[in-house]
Design an enzyme around this catalytic site. Structure first.
Site, short mmCIF file in Angstrom:
data_model
loop_
_atom_site.label_atom_id
_atom_site.label_comp_id
_atom_site.label_asym_id
_atom_site.label_seq_id
_atom_site.Cartn_x
_atom_site.Cartn_y
_atom_site.Cartn_z
N CYS A 168 -33.62 -0.81 13.41
CA CYS A 168 -32.78 -0.49 13.41
C CYS A 168 -33.72 0.68 14.91
O CYS A 168 -32.90 0.75 15.44
CB CYS A 168 -31.64 0.17 12.62
SG CYS A 168 -31.23 -1.04 11.17
N CYS A 215 -26.84 -7.49 15.33
CA CYS A 215 -27.67 -6.99 15.63
C CYS A 215 -28.75 -7.27 15.14
O CYS A 215 -29.91 -7.62 15.94
CB CYS A 215 -27.78 -5.01 15.32
SG CYS A 215 -26.68 -4.11 16.56
N CYS A 270 0.80 -1.23 -0.04
CA CYS A 270 -0.23 0.07 -0.10
C CYS A 270 0.59 1.27 0.05
O CYS A 270 0.66 2.39 -0.68
CB CYS A 270 -0.83 -0.03 1.14
SG CYS A 270 -2.04 -1.44 1.77
N CYS A 280 -7.97 -2.08 -4.68
CA CYS A 280 -6.19 -1.84 -4.48
C CYS A 280 -5.53 -3.06 -4.99
O CYS A 280 -4.68 -3.56 -5.61
CB CYS A 280 -5.91 -0.76 -4.10
SG CYS A 280 -5.86 0.60 -3.79
N CYS A 300 2.18 3.22 -3.09
CA CYS A 300 1.51 4.05 -3.84
C CYS A 300 0.76 5.33 -2.99
O CYS A 300 1.13 6.21 -3.71
CB CYS A 300 0.47 3.47 -4.52
SG CYS A 300 0.41 2.54 -5.79
N HIS A 301 0.11 4.99 -1.74
CA HIS A 301 0.23 5.82 -1.11
C HIS A 301 0.65 6.69 0.08
O HIS A 301 0.53 7.35 0.98
CB HIS A 301 -1.21 5.50 -0.08
CG HIS A 301 -2.02 4.78 -1.12
ND1 HIS A 301 -2.68 5.47 -1.74
CD2 HIS A 301 -2.72 3.21 -1.61
CE1 HIS A 301 -3.46 4.86 -2.36
NE2 HIS A 301 -3.53 3.61 -2.75
#
Lengths: 285, 109, 138
Positions: free
Chosen positions: A201, A246, A100, A138, A103-104
């Site tokens: 919810c 949940c 990662c 990616c 590139c970043h």
């Protein structure tokens, strides 16, 4: 008797599950490492005008002991996994031999603010994507690596690491334009009762936050603190896994982490917390 | 060696001679208690960190016996006296024989 | 063997009592204390045990012990399947005889600490921690 209590009694009369009025959100304030001020209460976003006046982080519904675990990165066990996520970030993987970081660069620079806008519309793909979906894009298309399993080890650790560099910044997901249809779908799911208990919810997290359902102190179900380290299972938990828990607790068949339904629900629930600071990795019970 | 074990320690960088400092340690470890059962009903064998020590220039600060009742990702906080500049050594002992260690230097000033 | 309804109810009540009792008295705890003290008398005072009155989750309960000049402090969870929690031995460079950690409690119970003080005597402190059992598994 306050309005909340009246709501609870009304709910208790109409719902099969009973809620007990008590507690509410506390008035403590959260500053991480004595330097990052966290906005844990904010005016509700415009789209929630009919629902609540104020949006409140789940942090306010926890005991002082649990709250204090989040005030210092060393006390926060979630940070162990942020460090592991950073190791993964810096490790090359896949046929392209890239990490990662190749590139970043340094996530403390390149990833600041990223958490605040996800889930986000991806124009090229023509869909709303969560951060984990984007990470896997990616991996598959740039690194030549296998996609990570949703909410599992590396995926959740890297997501937590990316969230951690945005702590203190306000959540700000876009709900209009091309994301609108997905957002509407998420909203529909939020208000749809599921399972043998027939709970949506909203029944717990909009109409009864601050009250108790059995021994559980209900929060607004905000997700600005995800991934969250839960004392219950002593690991990082992803948003979709929490949704699944949940929904299962309503005694329903649930959607899967990474499913289109949960992506839509994540966008909608994230938008209910627009204005609250990113807290991930937070600590909850 | 259990997988993914990673120690973290927090020690001030500097102290005055004789000063009392707070040390915090955290290590990623599942601390399998030996009380749980897997899906087929078999006991999952105990696998914990059973001892932790902290020494400074070879002199002991604290020696802790840990039992299965210590939470996952064991956390310990304690106080140490800093008699001079030197190095704190931290050691965790795993049931499986693995030993994890960490060290932190402290300066006087 | 057959039971009448009344006998069955009585058995149920007895069973309920049995499940409560181990959290109250525990011979294993007394044995562990005797082992630690060598059978010496244990007094109150001189040892401080900090634990929450209500723990939100029994999996991770913060506790702290402190006893000035102590050489060692043992912590027990009287209601756990195996009561030992930790024993802290303080070395020459311990600035204070105190320590904090996070422990597992199987249910509402007493956490007990025993310290061996500087003069060789023993002190005891205990605290009841209520452990919440939530309904929301998540």
């Amino acid at each position: 008797m306050n309005f909340k209590a009246l709501t609870a009694i009304a709910s208790a009369l109409t719902l099969s599950a009973s809620f007990v009025a008590a507690g509410g959100a506390d008035d403590d304030t959260l500053v991480v490492n004595d330097e990052i001020s966290i906005v844990t209460k904010a005016a509700a976003p415009a789209h929630m005008a009919d629902a609540v006046d104020e949006v409140i982080s789940g942090w306010h519904f926890r005991t002082d002991e649990t709250q204090s675990l989040q005030a210092d990165d060393f006390d926060n066990p979630g940070m162990l996994f942020v460090e592991q996520g950073l190791d993964v970030w810096n490790t090359a993987d896949g046929s392209e031999g890239k990490s990662c970081a190749d590139c970043h660069g340094d996530p403390e620079e390149s990833m600041v603010g990223v958490r605040t806008v996800y889930p986000k519309w991806n124009e090229a793909a023509g869909e709303v994507r969560t951060l984990q979906m984007q990470m896997n894009d990616c991996r598959e298309n740039r690194m030549g690596a296998e996609a990570w399993k949703y909410d599992k080890a590396d995926a959740i650790n890297v997501e937590a690491m990316i969230a951690s560099v945005s702590r203190g910044l306000p959540m700000n997901v876009a709900i209009d334009g091309p994301a609108a249809a997905t957002w509407e779908q998420g909203k529909e799911l939020y208000y749809t009762r599921t399972g043998q208990l027939e709970l949506s919810c909203a029944n717990c997290h909009e109409q009864n936050f601050g009250n108790y359902i059995r021994a559980d102190h209900l929060s607004q179900g905000q997700i600005n603190g995800f991934p969250t380290y839960r004392l219950k299972n002593a690991k990082l938990n992803g948003v979709h896994s929490r949704f699944k828990g949940c929904v299962r607790d309503t005694r329903a068949e649930t959607y899967k982490p990474g499913s289109a339904e949960f992506v839509a629900l994540e966008l909608y629930v994230a938008s209910r917390g627009n204005g609250l600071s990113v807290e991930g990795p937070s600590v909850r019970n | 060696m259990a997988s993914g074990v990673k120690p973290r320690v927090k020690v001030p960088k500097k102290a005055a001679v004789g000063e009392a400092i707070t040390i915090k340690t955290l290590i990623s470890h599942k601390m399998e208690s030996g009380q749980r059962k897997d899906k087929s009903g078999n006991i999952i064998p105990r696998s914990i960190i059973n001892r932790f020590t902290c020494d400074f220039n070879g002199e002991n600060v604290i020696d802790v016996t840990l039992e299965p009742a210590i939470s996952t990702n064991p956390y310990l906080e304690f106080q140490a006296t800093v008699p001079s500049e030197g190095e704190f050594k931290f050691t965790w002992y795993d049931d499986d024989g693995s030993v994890y260690d960490a060290a932190k230097k402290i300066a006087i000033g | 063997m057959e039971f009448t309804r009344r006998e069955t109810l009585a058995l149920g009540a007895g069973a309920a009592l049995m499940t409560v009792l181990p959290f109250r008295a525990n011979a294993a705890v007394d044995d562990l204390i005797n082992e630690f003290t060598g059978g010496a008398a244990v007094a109150d005072g001189g040892l401080e045990l900090t634990a929450p009155e209500i723990a939100e989750n029994g999996n991770t309960v913060p506790i702290a012990v402190s006893a000035e000049g102590a050489t060692a402090i043992m912590v027990l969870a009287a209601g756990n399947p195996t009561p030992p929690v930790a024993t802290f031995k303080f070395g020459k460079l311990a600035a204070a005889q105190e320590a904090s950690t996070r422990i597992r409690l199987a249910g509402t119970q007493d956490v007990v600490a025993i310290a061996q003080l500087a003069d060789g005597s023993f002190a005891r402190a205990s605290k009841t921690v209520k452990v919440t059992i939530g309904g929301c598994g998540g």
